[in-house]
Design an enzyme around this catalytic site. Structure first.
Site, PDB file in Angstrom:
ATOM      1  CE  LYS A  77     -14.508 -10.787  48.427  1.00 50.42           C
ATOM      2  NZ  LYS A  77     -13.924 -11.259  47.166  1.00 50.42           N
ATOM      3  CG  ASN A  78     -13.709 -14.607  45.619  1.00 51.72           C
ATOM      4  OD1 ASN A  78     -14.413 -13.447  45.866  1.00 51.72           O
ATOM      5  ND2 ASN A  78     -12.536 -15.135  45.470  1.00 51.72           N
ATOM      6  NE  ARG A  99     -11.314  -6.963  38.635  1.00 52.89           N
ATOM      7  CZ  ARG A  99     -10.722  -6.277  38.105  1.00 52.89           C
ATOM      8  NH1 ARG A  99     -10.622  -4.917  38.124  1.00 52.89           N
ATOM      9  NH2 ARG A  99     -10.185  -6.822  36.453  1.00 52.89           N
ATOM     10  CB  CYS A 130      -8.038  -6.267  46.918  1.00 53.17           C
ATOM     11  SG  CYS A 130      -8.878  -6.787  48.163  1.00 53.17           S
ATOM     12  NE  ARG A 163      -8.101  -7.354  41.090  1.00 54.58           N
ATOM     13  CZ  ARG A 163      -8.577  -7.732  42.161  1.00 54.58           C
ATOM     14  NH1 ARG A 163      -8.788  -6.954  42.955  1.00 54.58           N
ATOM     15  NH2 ARG A 163      -9.304  -8.935  41.814  1.00 54.58           N
ATOM     16  N   PRO A 164      -6.746  -5.080  34.844  1.00 57.04           N
ATOM     17  CG  PRO A 164      -5.623  -5.706  32.945  1.00 57.04           C
ATOM     18  CD  PRO A 164      -5.276  -5.883  34.467  1.00 57.04           C
ATOM     19  CB  ILE A 165     -12.168  -5.438  32.614  1.00 58.03           C
ATOM     20  CG1 ILE A 165     -12.396  -3.915  32.071  1.00 58.03           C
ATOM     21  CG2 ILE A 165     -12.337  -5.247  34.088  1.00 58.03           C
ATOM     22  CD1 ILE A 165     -13.853  -3.333  31.935  1.00 58.03           C
ATOM     23  CG  ASP A 166      -7.349  -7.161  28.817  1.00 59.65           C
ATOM     24  OD1 ASP A 166      -7.151  -7.323  30.066  1.00 59.65           O
ATOM     25  OD2 ASP A 166      -6.497  -7.932  27.930  1.00 59.65           O
ATOM     26  CD  GLN A 167      -7.796 -11.596  27.849  1.00 57.01           C
ATOM     27  OE1 GLN A 167      -8.334 -12.660  27.317  1.00 57.01           O
ATOM     28  NE2 GLN A 167      -7.182 -10.700  27.295  1.00 57.01           N
ATOM     29  CG  ASP A 213      -7.823 -14.591  46.798  1.00 51.66           C
ATOM     30  OD1 ASP A 213      -7.248 -13.775  46.180  1.00 51.66           O
ATOM     31  OD2 ASP A 213      -9.242 -14.660  46.715  1.00 51.66           O
ATOM     32  CB  ILE A 266      -2.214 -14.342  40.412  1.00 47.26           C
ATOM     33  CG1 ILE A 266      -2.106 -15.870  40.775  1.00 47.26           C
ATOM     34  CG2 ILE A 266      -3.658 -13.928  39.675  1.00 47.26           C
ATOM     35  CD1 ILE A 266      -2.251 -16.748  39.505  1.00 47.26           C
ATOM     36  NE  ARG A 281     -14.216  -5.809  49.380  1.00 50.14           N
ATOM     37  CZ  ARG A 281     -13.477  -6.083  48.426  1.00 50.14           C
ATOM     38  NH1 ARG A 281     -12.138  -5.751  48.612  1.00 50.14           N
ATOM     39  NH2 ARG A 281     -13.832  -6.979  47.636  1.00 50.14           N
TER      40      ARG A 281
HETATM   41  C1  UD1 Z   1     -10.646 -13.243  41.298  1.00 46.68           C
HETATM   42  C2  UD1 Z   1     -10.985 -13.235  42.727  1.00 46.68           C
HETATM   43  C3  UD1 Z   1      -9.955 -12.675  43.578  1.00 46.68           C
HETATM   44  C4  UD1 Z   1      -8.597 -13.826  43.184  1.00 46.68           C
HETATM   45  C5  UD1 Z   1      -8.461 -13.905  41.693  1.00 46.68           C
HETATM   46  C6  UD1 Z   1      -7.371 -14.835  41.414  1.00 46.68           C
HETATM   47  C7  UD1 Z   1     -13.289 -12.711  42.889  1.00 46.68           C
HETATM   48  C8  UD1 Z   1     -14.548 -11.557  43.212  1.00 46.68           C
HETATM   49  N1  UD1 Z   1     -12.115 -12.326  42.894  1.00 46.68           N
HETATM   50  O1  UD1 Z   1     -10.403 -11.836  40.937  1.00 46.68           O
HETATM   51  O2  UD1 Z   1     -10.209 -13.078  45.021  1.00 46.68           O
HETATM   52  O3  UD1 Z   1      -7.501 -13.049  43.908  1.00 46.68           O
HETATM   53  O4  UD1 Z   1      -9.380 -14.182  41.138  1.00 46.68           O
HETATM   54  O5  UD1 Z   1      -7.721 -16.084  41.713  1.00 46.68           O
HETATM   55  O6  UD1 Z   1     -13.530 -13.732  42.367  1.00 46.68           O
HETATM   56  N2  UD1 Z   1      -6.469 -10.110  33.968  1.00 46.68           N
HETATM   57  C9  UD1 Z   1      -6.021  -9.285  32.713  1.00 46.68           C
HETATM   58  N3  UD1 Z   1      -7.258  -9.189  32.164  1.00 46.68           N
HETATM   59  C10 UD1 Z   1      -8.616  -9.317  32.234  1.00 46.68           C
HETATM   60  C11 UD1 Z   1      -8.690 -10.057  33.570  1.00 46.68           C
HETATM   61  C12 UD1 Z   1      -7.517 -10.362  34.369  1.00 46.68           C
HETATM   62  O7  UD1 Z   1      -5.092  -9.019  32.545  1.00 46.68           O
HETATM   63  O8  UD1 Z   1      -9.504  -8.858  31.673  1.00 46.68           O
HETATM   64  C13 UD1 Z   1      -5.226 -10.558  34.723  1.00 46.68           C
HETATM   65  C14 UD1 Z   1      -5.232  -9.689  36.085  1.00 46.68           C
HETATM   66  O9  UD1 Z   1      -4.596  -8.706  36.134  1.00 46.68           O
HETATM   67  C15 UD1 Z   1      -4.450 -10.685  36.753  1.00 46.68           C
HETATM   68  C16 UD1 Z   1      -4.764 -12.412  36.303  1.00 46.68           C
HETATM   69  O10 UD1 Z   1      -5.373 -11.918  35.005  1.00 46.68           O
HETATM   70  O11 UD1 Z   1      -2.953 -10.486  36.662  1.00 46.68           O
HETATM   71  C17 UD1 Z   1      -5.822 -12.865  37.161  1.00 46.68           C
HETATM   72  O12 UD1 Z   1      -6.789 -12.030  37.285  1.00 46.68           O
HETATM   73  P1  UD1 Z   1      -8.579 -12.723  37.723  1.00 46.68           P
HETATM   74  O13 UD1 Z   1      -8.466 -13.979  37.569  1.00 46.68           O
HETATM   75  O14 UD1 Z   1      -9.552 -12.029  36.467  1.00 46.68           O
HETATM   76  O15 UD1 Z   1      -8.933 -12.133  38.924  1.00 46.68           O
HETATM   77  P2  UD1 Z   1     -10.472 -11.434  39.347  1.00 46.68           P
HETATM   78  O16 UD1 Z   1     -11.202 -12.085  38.714  1.00 46.68           O
HETATM   79  O17 UD1 Z   1     -10.125  -9.996  39.345  1.00 46.68           O
END
Ligand code: UD1
Length: 447
Positions: free
Chosen positions: A37-38, A108, A132, A137-141, A320, A342, A412
């Protein structure tokens, strides 16, 4: 090649179906793991970058995939199912249409349209991603990466709007180890001018699979699977025929299922190396795991010992798999500690396991599990995708009947879960629940 309809079975967030599971039976036989899936939810949007049609094989029939194919199709790409697991995407006719809230809220991975549309059109309008509910779950990065490549952005009415005159390679250090930001960084840099270096990159198998997919079309990406990834931008990506890797988490879920039900199951079409952190923990508590080239056999036993599990980025124990492993530990002798490092809200399933007789307390990011002799069936609800998987693991091992509500979460990410389980001898059926809102309306009318 026959023209076949798009995958079917996508449900909205209001599915009223539930699983009814009669537990306590040993399972037996073999199960074949579907495409990851991912990985596929990154690869399908990344196909937008291709300058020719491309063919993607081993795609799972799950609702996240259906939604992405619908988005691509609505944007004008030609999407054709060649068979149940193979899709051809011709993105050359795609228009830059905004990805709306109704679609983006479902997962996501909708955030990957930011990187792909920016890469192709130098402009993207995508509603803030859903997925989920695991806490903040920010997108700042992701945004840090796009701006480093030369884009500007503003967020308005829940939409993320990105634009750039040119995308130019840069050096990017992620403050957080993020799968999503790494994938978006790779995607956006693939057609940028010059060299991009991503540091503190995520190393998950699906990051590597995405890079392999792009490289198979002529991209120049080095180092995926390590924490430094170098991407030299290219102008043109040619068509490809690419097969998605097997799903590490689906395989891990079946491993925990075999353990919890004390069964003997052969899990086929896996990459055993991806399963090592799960294999190690299961072996430690008393499960036997035999490894083959592309399969693992898991043999459960009657007595398990407690252990500690801490989730970590790959190659650590995957977050996961945390709920499913906790479900196994509910019946392991002694006190187990499960630490989630995480996400800040990944224990919502604990209340549901407690309804089944589990003895678990949660303090911040640590769940303390006191092993009990057995679980008992109860009505429970899936609070997210992997929480739903954990409840299936618990339900199959419990005495009596469990009804799992809100199974749209499970659908999903797991292809044919019910059929796969039934082929192993599980007593599971999917039942349609009457819609309570409709029932209330009918009652009001009758009064
Ligand atoms: C992906 C996976 C999800 C898995 C997760 C961790 C997909 C579609 N989803 O989610 O199944 O549980 O990896 O292995 O592949 N973070 C920030 N800023 C950002 C992005 C992330 O602070 O811009 C934080 C998140 O809040 C979290 C950590 O970084 O605490 C890891 O998140 P991330 O690896 O980005 O998870 P996803 O890509 O959302």
């Amino acid at each position: 090649m026959n023209r076949v309809p798009l995958l079917v079975g996508a449900r909205g967030c209001v599915s009223l179906e539930k699983y009814v599971i009669r537990g306590g039976k040993k399972l037996n036989g073999e199960v074949v793991i579907s495409g990851a899936k991912n990985a596929v939810v990154a690869i399908l949007p990344a196909a937008i970058l291709c300058d020719e049609p491309c063919v993607i094989e081993n795609i799972p029939n799950i609702s996240d995939v259906t939604i992405i194919l619908q988005i691509l199709s609505e944007m004008g790409a030609k999407v054709r199912m060649i068979n149940k697991t193979t899709v051809e995407i011709d993105p050359t006719t795609l228009r830059n249409v905004p990805v709306p809230y109704e679609k983006a809220k479902r997962m996501r991975a909708s955030s990957y349209f930011l990187g792909t549309l920016l890469g192709r059109f130098h402009e993207a309008h995508v509603s803030m991603p859903g997925g989920c509910d695991l806490g903040d779950r920010p997108i700042d990065q992701h945004l840090k990466c796009f701006t480093a490549l030369g884009a500007t952005y503003y967020i308005d009415g829940g939409m993320v709007n990105l634009s750039a005159d040119h995308l130019i390679g840069n050096q990017i250090y992620f403050d957080k180890n993020s799968v999503g930001a790494t994938i978006n960084g790779i995607i956006a840099a693939t057609k940028a001018e010059g060299l991009t270096i991503i540091e503190n990159a995520a190393k998950e198998p699906h990051v590597v699979d995405l890079a392999n997919f792009l490289n198979s079309m002529g991209a120049d990406i080095l180092g995926a699977g390590t924490d430094v990834i170098k991407i030299r931008g290219v102008k043109y990506l040619h068509g490809t025929n690419y097969s998605v890797i097997p799903d590490q988490i689906e395989a891990g879920t079946f491993m925990t299922l075999a353990a919890a039900t004390r069964s003997n199951i052969l899990i086929k079409n896996v990459i055993p190396k991806h399963l090592e952190p799960i294999t190690q923990k299961l072996t430690k508590i008393g499960v036997t795991v035999e490894q083959f080239d592309d399969a693992v056999r898991v043999i459960g036993s009657d007595n398990y010992t407690s252990t500690s599990v801490k989730t970590q980025p790959h190659p650590g124990f995957p977050t996961d798999m945390q709920p499913q492993m906790a479900a196994v530990l509910t019946c392991a002798k002694g006190t187990s500690m499960v630490t989630e490092s995480i996400f800040d809200n990944r224990f919502r399933y604990v209340d549901e396991l407690r309804r089944m007789g589990a003895n678990i307390s949660v303090e911040g990011r640590v769940a303390v599990i006191e092993g009990v002799d057995g679980l008992k069936g109860a009505p429970v609800k899936a609070t997210d995708l992997r929480a739903g998987a954990a409840l299936i693991v618990a339900a199959l091992s419990a005495e009596g009947t469990t009804e799992i509500y809100d199974i749209y979460h499970v659908e999903r990410g797991y292809e044919n879960m019910e059929l796969k389980l039934r082929s192993l001898g599980a007593d599971i059926k999917k039942v349609d629940e009457p819609d309570p809102a409709e029932a209330e309306k009918a009652l009001r009318k009758a009064l």
